[in-house]
Motif scaffolding. Structure first.
Motif, PDB file in Angstrom:
ATOM      1  N   SER A 138       0.822  -1.205   0.000  1.00 53.73           N
ATOM      2  CA  SER A 138       0.000   0.000   0.000  1.00 53.73           C
ATOM      3  C   SER A 138       0.858   1.257   0.000  1.00 53.73           C
ATOM      4  O   SER A 138       0.614   2.202  -0.756  1.00 53.73           O
ATOM      5  N   ALA A 139       1.854   1.261   0.852  1.00 54.88           N
ATOM      6  CA  ALA A 139       2.706   2.445   0.960  1.00 54.88           C
ATOM      7  C   ALA A 139       3.399   2.758  -0.358  1.00 54.88           C
ATOM      8  O   ALA A 139       3.476   3.916  -0.782  1.00 54.88           O
ATOM      9  N   VAL A 140       3.889   1.706  -1.026  1.00 58.31           N
ATOM     10  CA  VAL A 140       4.548   1.899  -2.320  1.00 58.31           C
ATOM     11  C   VAL A 140       3.567   2.448  -3.356  1.00 58.31           C
ATOM     12  O   VAL A 140       3.941   3.233  -4.239  1.00 58.31           O
ATOM     13  N   MET A 141       2.291   2.065  -3.224  1.00 59.50           N
ATOM     14  CA  MET A 141       1.266   2.483  -4.182  1.00 59.50           C
ATOM     15  C   MET A 141       0.588   3.803  -3.802  1.00 59.50           C
ATOM     16  O   MET A 141      -0.395   4.196  -4.425  1.00 59.50           O
ATOM     17  N   GLY A 142       1.103   4.473  -2.777  1.00 55.24           N
ATOM     18  CA  GLY A 142       0.544   5.771  -2.415  1.00 55.24           C
ATOM     19  C   GLY A 142      -0.544   5.714  -1.374  1.00 55.24           C
ATOM     20  O   GLY A 142      -1.318   6.663  -1.230  1.00 55.24           O
ATOM     21  N   GLY A 143      -0.624   4.608  -0.621  1.00 50.59           N
ATOM     22  CA  GLY A 143      -1.683   4.448   0.365  1.00 50.59           C
ATOM     23  C   GLY A 143      -1.209   4.570   1.788  1.00 50.59           C
ATOM     24  O   GLY A 143      -0.041   4.845   2.072  1.00 50.59           O
TER      25      GLY A 143
END
Length: 311
Positions: free
Chosen positions: A247-252
């Motif tokens: 998620s963090a890598v995907m902007g979440g």
């Protein structure tokens, strides 16, 4: 959106209603334990704590507002953290029962499930030989025929009843159809942006934890909501940290906590919620991201502020 700004919201769900006390000696049960867990999570870096209550005598899920009132003021005094109360409660409860803590205590954020679903906990039975309390085994076993009821009427009831309190919602989506239900209520004007979409992966009855499932959920939410939402994820059980990192890598944003997983690593029970928050924070910082403070989360989600609550 959040990662592009370099700020990621960590939510910590400290006890929930999925796991039972026999599964871990570290699961918070009493109001004092839940208060300590919430404060510890905030001190470790959680901007939001998501809270359920339990009967202190046997650890069974409870939506009695009086129990919430035993730990909420303690957390609010000790930590400047956004408090998020469940309206999910447990699948064994009526919607009216589930609604009461958010309705009466007027938190900044409340969770809201976007659809009725099968919610299978029965597979956990095979992992435990003994249970401390009489309610635990039938609670798990009965989930093979239990429907977690969240009809359109139920969702409307919760949205309308909390509107005057200016409580915003963490919209819990266990499947793709739940995103479309959220879009439906957005179109009706019953929920207002910025939306806080919490995508749930790995619950038996909901979408799976495969990376393709995570990407499909994100792509669909992007198409339906554009820049009118912030995305967060929770992975159940062993999926927790993998999906948080994805998620963090995907902007979440990310959610951790003993509600979602009892583990810190393979074969290692988490002794506190704070341990999971600290691990998530390390992962985020290693990725070059920074963790949002409670006040940054309030700004990102356009919340009413911690003084405007009824506890």
């Amino acid at each position: 959106m959040a990662a592009a700004q370099g700020k990621v919201i960590i939510t910590c769900a400290v006890t929930g209603s999925i796991h039972t006390p026999s599964m871990s000696p570290y699961l918070p049960v009493t109001p004092a334990e839940i208060a300590r867990a919430g404060i510890g999570a905030a001190q470790a870096g959680a901007a939001i704590v998501h809270l359920h209550a339990r009967n202190p005598k046997d650890g069974s899920p409870s939506q009695d507002p009086a129990l919430f009132h035993e730990f909420l003021p303690q957390i609010a005094v000790a930590a400047d953290v956004v408090i998020n109360l469940t309206t999910g409660g447990a699948a064994t409860m009526s919607v009216e029962e589930r609604l009461q803590p958010a309705l009466q205590l007027k938190p900044e954020v409340a969770s809201l499930n976007m659809g009725s679903m099968n919610f299978g906990l029965y597979e956990m039975l095979g992992r435990y030989k003994e249970f401390k309390h009489d309610w635990e085994k039938p609670y798990l076993a009965g989930s093979d025929e239990r429907i977690f009821k969240n009809t359109f009427k139920d969702i409307q009831r919760i949205l309308e009843s909390c509107r005057e309190n200016e409580t915003r919602f963490e919209v819990e989506c266990y499947d793709i159809g739940h995103l479309y239900t959220c879009a439906h209520f957005l179109d009706r004007g019953l929920i207002k942006p910025p939306l806080f979409i919490q995508s749930v992966f790995g619950i038996r009855g909901g979408i799976g934890p495969h990376p393709e499932d995570v990407m499909h959920m994100k792509r669909t939410a992007d198409r339906l909501f554009g820049d009118a939402y912030l995305w967060s994820v929770l992975g159940a059980g062993r999926n927790q940290m993998f999906i948080a990192a994805m998620s963090a890598v995907m902007g979440g944003n990310v959610r951790v906590g003993l509600e979602d997983s009892l583990w810190l690593g393979r074969g290692q029970l988490a002794k506190t919620n704070a341990e999971q928050v600290s691990k998530a924070k390390r992962i985020l910082e290693e990725l070059g991201l920074s963790v949002a403070t409670p006040n940054e989360a309030r700004e990102m989600l356009k919340l009413k502020g911690g003084r405007n609550v009824a506890f």
